[in-house]
Design a protein around this motif. Structure first.
Motif: not given
Ligand code: 13P
Ligand code: SF4
Length: 312
Positions: A86-94, A111-116, A141-149, A164-169
């Motif tokens: 969840a922390d790997s996807c900050p709302p402002d950057k997203f 697994n993301c914040s309420a803001a996402i 067309k789909i954007v998937f976040a935050p887990d790239k795996n 894919l957003w570049d986030g991981t656990c």
């Protein structure tokens, strides 16, 4: 009186529901009203008549319960129980990132914040992700976040090309491929089971991939006697309870870490769970407009999952 007895008393007195994730320590799983994966926990939270929800899990899970129950008291035993994914996807950057993909549907892993979640069209979990993505036309067309795996796994399974957003656990992403290969050589009769938050090289080697619930069901029903388990250690509690005759071996992390306990999940103890119930804090608070916006993609997930027969 023990903490277990005190928690039992308070649960009745306060009409509280204790929800626990499979990664919680055994003593918390044993006292919970319900133990499950993220999808089942969200469904339990959506349907409860309790006055208070005690979430033995991490922050995004308690937030989801609050979003589904704005009028109820939701407590998390330790507010520091966050999530590296969840922390790997900050709302402002997203928000900036999404500007590059204005005509895309946004599907976010729970697994993301309420803001996402407020920026998402649909939420999914590891238990329904493939089916939910498949419910869209092939050319969507789909954007998937935050887990790239997880996103990469869905792309491979569905033949899609989601952005894919570049986030991981931090727990799953470091499970060591070298150790797995070594363990497979030493135990040729063992099956490798993996959570889709693991990296692609691990998933390629797996005999079975699924959410925590799916992994547990697999080991309960499968005829093998030995498993190499590529996920967080907490799941072993129920696996051993369901199949006491079987052997379960956890996969160690890479050279940077030898443990695969989630440091956030493991912050909850019987003592801080009891205190959370007694003092009714730390409580989860969210702005009303955030809850209103974040609720839509979560409810859409629950409705779609029901229609697709993924939940009852
Ligand atoms: P599931 O239990 O939904 O498979 O999720 C795993 C996880 O990492 C939760 O944080
Ligand atoms: Fe987050 Fe990973 Fe811990 Fe799950 S196991 S709560 S994804 S850090």
């Amino acid at each position: 009186m023990t903490f277990v007895q005190k928690i039992q008393e308070l649960r009745k007195e306060k009409n509280a529901l204790i929800l626990a994730h499979f990664y919680q320590v055994p003593e918390i799983q044993d006292i919970a009203d319900f133990v499950g994966d993220s999808l089942a926990l969200a469904q339990q939270a959506a349907n409860t008549k309790a006055d208070m929800i005690v979430f033995a899990g991490v922050h995004f899970m308690a937030e989801t319960a609050k979003i589904l129950n704005p009028e109820k008291l939701v407590v998390l035993p330790d507010l520091n129980a966050g999530c590296s994914l969840a922390d790997s996807c900050p709302p402002d950057k997203f928000e900036e990132f999404l500007k590059q993909y204005p005509d895309h549907t946004v599907i976010s892993y729970i697994n993301c914040s309420a803001a996402i979640k407020t920026m998402s069209d649909l939420i999914c979990t590891s238990g329904n992700a493939i089916q939910l993505v498949e419910s869209f036309p092939k050319n969507e067309k789909i954007v998937f976040a935050p887990d790239k795996n997880l996103g990469g796994y869905i792309n491979r399974m569905t033949g899609r090309n989601m952005v894919l957003w570049d986030g991981t656990c931090e727990v799953h992403d470091i499970l060591s491929v070298e150790s797995i290969i070594k363990m497979k050589t030493q135990h040729p009769d063992a099956k490798l089971i993996a959570h889709p938050e693991c990296k692609a090289q691990v998933l390629e080697l797996a005999d079975f991939i699924g959410s925590t619930t799916a992994l547990l069901q697999f080991t309960s029903n499968d005829p093998a006697k030995k498993y190499i388990v590529a996920t967080e250690t907490g799941i072993l509690h129920k696996m051993k309870l369901n199949s006491p005759e079987k052997i379960f071996m956890v996969v160690p992390g890479d050279e940077t870490c030898s443990c695969n306990d989630c440091p956030y999940m493991k912050l909850n103890t019987l003592e801080n769970l009891y205190n959370a119930m007694l003092y009714e804090k730390p409580e989860i608070f969210l702005p009303v407009d955030v809850m209103y916006k974040a609720r839509k993609p979560i409810e859409r997930m629950l409705e779609l999952s029901l229609n697709l027969g993924l939940i009852k």
